[in-house]
Motif scaffolding. Sequence first.
Motif, PDB file in Angstrom:
ATOM      1  N   VAL A  23       0.844  -1.198   0.000  1.00 39.81           N
ATOM      2  CA  VAL A  23       0.000   0.000   0.000  1.00 39.81           C
ATOM      3  C   VAL A  23       0.876   1.243   0.000  1.00 39.81           C
ATOM      4  CG1 VAL A  23      -1.624   1.344   1.409  1.00 39.81           C
ATOM      5  CG2 VAL A  23      -2.007  -1.088   1.028  1.00 39.81           C
ATOM      6  N   PHE A  24       1.918   1.249   0.800  1.00 37.64           N
ATOM      7  CA  PHE A  24       2.788   2.410   0.860  1.00 37.64           C
ATOM      8  C   PHE A  24       3.497   2.652  -0.470  1.00 37.64           C
ATOM      9  CE2 PHE A  24       7.022   4.214   1.670  1.00 37.64           C
ATOM     10  CZ  PHE A  24       6.637   5.450   2.136  1.00 37.64           C
ATOM     11  N   LEU A  25       4.051   1.614  -1.067  1.00 37.08           N
ATOM     12  CA  LEU A  25       4.825   1.789  -2.293  1.00 37.08           C
ATOM     13  C   LEU A  25       3.961   2.065  -3.517  1.00 37.08           C
ATOM     14  CD1 LEU A  25       7.549  -0.943  -1.837  1.00 37.08           C
ATOM     15  CD2 LEU A  25       7.803   1.515  -1.586  1.00 37.08           C
ATOM     16  N   MET A  26       2.784   1.501  -3.575  1.00 36.29           N
ATOM     17  CA  MET A  26       1.964   1.648  -4.772  1.00 36.29           C
ATOM     18  C   MET A  26       0.974   2.809  -4.707  1.00 36.29           C
ATOM     19  SD  MET A  26       2.968  -0.509  -6.848  1.00 36.29           S
ATOM     20  CE  MET A  26       4.445  -1.434  -6.529  1.00 36.29           C
ATOM     21  N   ILE A  27       0.606   3.241  -3.520  1.00 33.04           N
ATOM     22  CA  ILE A  27      -0.406   4.291  -3.409  1.00 33.04           C
ATOM     23  C   ILE A  27       0.182   5.564  -2.806  1.00 33.04           C
ATOM     24  CG2 ILE A  27      -2.584   4.919  -2.317  1.00 33.04           C
ATOM     25  CD1 ILE A  27      -3.359   1.956  -2.532  1.00 33.04           C
ATOM     26  N   ALA A  28       0.792   5.466  -1.658  1.00 36.17           N
ATOM     27  CA  ALA A  28       1.234   6.665  -0.951  1.00 36.17           C
ATOM     28  C   ALA A  28       2.487   7.271  -1.566  1.00 36.17           C
ATOM     29  CB  ALA A  28       1.484   6.326   0.515  1.00 36.17           C
ATOM     30  N   LEU A  29       3.453   6.479  -1.962  1.00 39.22           N
ATOM     31  CA  LEU A  29       4.710   7.007  -2.460  1.00 39.22           C
ATOM     32  C   LEU A  29       4.561   7.822  -3.743  1.00 39.22           C
ATOM     33  CD1 LEU A  29       7.674   7.066  -1.661  1.00 39.22           C
ATOM     34  CD2 LEU A  29       8.017   5.072  -3.088  1.00 39.22           C
ATOM     35  N   PRO A  30       3.801   7.381  -4.741  1.00 43.98           N
ATOM     36  CA  PRO A  30       3.625   8.244  -5.913  1.00 43.98           C
ATOM     37  C   PRO A  30       2.915   9.558  -5.595  1.00 43.98           C
ATOM     38  CG  PRO A  30       3.044   6.004  -6.469  1.00 43.98           C
ATOM     39  CD  PRO A  30       3.256   6.036  -4.991  1.00 43.98           C
ATOM     40  N   LYS A  31       1.993   9.544  -4.654  1.00 47.55           N
ATOM     41  CA  LYS A  31       1.317  10.786  -4.282  1.00 47.55           C
ATOM     42  C   LYS A  31       2.279  11.742  -3.584  1.00 47.55           C
ATOM     43  CE  LYS A  31      -3.422   9.183  -3.843  1.00 47.55           C
ATOM     44  NZ  LYS A  31      -4.590   9.107  -2.960  1.00 47.55           N
ATOM     45  N   ILE A  32       3.167  11.204  -2.786  1.00 45.89           N
ATOM     46  CA  ILE A  32       4.119  12.042  -2.066  1.00 45.89           C
ATOM     47  C   ILE A  32       5.151  12.622  -3.019  1.00 45.89           C
ATOM     48  CG2 ILE A  32       5.952  12.005  -0.323  1.00 45.89           C
ATOM     49  CD1 ILE A  32       4.272   9.892   1.154  1.00 45.89           C
ATOM     50  N   THR A  33       5.664  11.815  -3.928  1.00 45.28           N
ATOM     51  CA  THR A  33       6.705  12.290  -4.835  1.00 45.28           C
ATOM     52  C   THR A  33       6.168  13.190  -5.938  1.00 45.28           C
ATOM     53  OG1 THR A  33       6.525  10.260  -6.135  1.00 45.28           O
ATOM     54  CG2 THR A  33       8.202  10.315  -4.420  1.00 45.28           C
ATOM     55  N   LYS A  34       4.870  13.253  -6.128  1.00 45.58           N
ATOM     56  CA  LYS A  34       4.274  14.098  -7.160  1.00 45.58           C
ATOM     57  C   LYS A  34       4.294  15.573  -6.763  1.00 45.58           C
ATOM     58  CE  LYS A  34       0.016  13.291  -7.897  1.00 45.58           C
ATOM     59  NZ  LYS A  34      -1.312  12.851  -8.323  1.00 45.58           N
ATOM     60  N   HIS A  35       4.365  15.879  -5.470  1.00 42.02           N
ATOM     61  CA  HIS A  35       4.333  17.260  -5.008  1.00 42.02           C
ATOM     62  C   HIS A  35       5.634  17.974  -5.342  1.00 42.02           C
ATOM     63  CE1 HIS A  35       0.545  16.880  -2.944  1.00 42.02           C
ATOM     64  NE2 HIS A  35       0.961  15.755  -2.406  1.00 42.02           N
ATOM     65  N   ASP A  36       5.497  19.255  -5.673  1.00 41.87           N
ATOM     66  CA  ASP A  36       6.657  20.092  -5.954  1.00 41.87           C
ATOM     67  C   ASP A  36       7.042  20.851  -4.689  1.00 41.87           C
ATOM     68  OD1 ASP A  36       6.723  19.352  -8.601  1.00 41.87           O
ATOM     69  OD2 ASP A  36       5.425  20.997  -9.242  1.00 41.87           O
ATOM     70  N   LEU A  37       8.297  21.240  -4.627  1.00 37.83           N
ATOM     71  CA  LEU A  37       8.739  22.072  -3.521  1.00 37.83           C
ATOM     72  C   LEU A  37       8.216  23.485  -3.727  1.00 37.83           C
ATOM     73  CD1 LEU A  37      12.440  20.925  -3.127  1.00 37.83           C
ATOM     74  CD2 LEU A  37      10.521  20.374  -1.658  1.00 37.83           C
ATOM     75  N   ILE A  38       7.759  24.108  -2.665  1.00 40.05           N
ATOM     76  CA  ILE A  38       7.210  25.455  -2.769  1.00 40.05           C
ATOM     77  C   ILE A  38       8.328  26.467  -2.989  1.00 40.05           C
ATOM     78  CG2 ILE A  38       5.980  27.262  -1.517  1.00 40.05           C
ATOM     79  CD1 ILE A  38       4.402  25.045  -0.141  1.00 40.05           C
ATOM     80  N   GLY A  39       9.337  26.411  -2.188  1.00 37.11           N
ATOM     81  CA  GLY A  39      10.428  27.371  -2.277  1.00 37.11           C
ATOM     82  C   GLY A  39      11.694  26.699  -2.746  1.00 37.11           C
ATOM     83  N   GLU A  40      11.872  26.566  -4.044  1.00 34.10           N
ATOM     84  CA  GLU A  40      13.093  25.954  -4.557  1.00 34.10           C
ATOM     85  C   GLU A  40      14.269  26.881  -4.256  1.00 34.10           C
ATOM     86  OE1 GLU A  40      13.604  23.349  -7.144  1.00 34.10           O
ATOM     87  OE2 GLU A  40      11.584  22.553  -7.099  1.00 34.10           O
ATOM     88  N   PRO A  41      15.366  26.335  -3.793  1.00 30.70           N
ATOM     89  CA  PRO A  41      16.506  27.198  -3.467  1.00 30.70           C
ATOM     90  C   PRO A  41      17.139  27.782  -4.726  1.00 30.70           C
ATOM     91  CG  PRO A  41      17.073  24.895  -3.181  1.00 30.70           C
ATOM     92  CD  PRO A  41      15.606  24.942  -3.472  1.00 30.70           C
ATOM     93  N   ALA A  42      17.434  29.061  -4.663  1.00 34.01           N
ATOM     94  CA  ALA A  42      18.070  29.746  -5.783  1.00 34.01           C
ATOM     95  C   ALA A  42      19.581  29.728  -5.581  1.00 34.01           C
ATOM     96  CB  ALA A  42      17.566  31.181  -5.864  1.00 34.01           C
ATOM     97  N   PRO A  43      20.336  29.654  -6.651  1.00 31.62           N
ATOM     98  CA  PRO A  43      21.795  29.664  -6.486  1.00 31.62           C
ATOM     99  C   PRO A  43      22.264  31.019  -5.957  1.00 31.62           C
ATOM    100  CG  PRO A  43      21.204  29.763  -8.799  1.00 31.62           C
ATOM    101  CD  PRO A  43      19.937  29.524  -8.044  1.00 31.62           C
ATOM    102  N   LYS A  44      23.191  30.965  -5.017  1.00 33.72           N
ATOM    103  CA  LYS A  44      23.702  32.204  -4.437  1.00 33.72           C
ATOM    104  C   LYS A  44      24.724  32.829  -5.374  1.00 33.72           C
ATOM    105  CE  LYS A  44      23.856  32.453   0.158  1.00 33.72           C
ATOM    106  NZ  LYS A  44      24.460  32.309   1.479  1.00 33.72           N
TER     107      LYS A  44
END
Length: 55
Positions: free
Chosen positions: A19-40
């Motif tokens: 259940v974790f690998l087939m259902i929860a993991l794809p949903k978790i990895t689909k989200h994007d980071l809100i504040g992507e770090p910018a190069p200094k």
Amino acid sequence: MPQLNPAPWLLILLFSWFVFLMIALPKITKHDLIGEPAPKTIKTHDSTKWFWPWH
């Protein structure tokens, strides 16, 4: 002792990982980071030499 019987617990463990690998993991990895770090920006320092008085 019934708690040493691995048959029901192994099935529960395998099903929960399924259940974790087939259902929860794809949903978790689909989200994007809100504040992507910018190069200094690289700051360059003043490269004047320091002349020591005893040399």
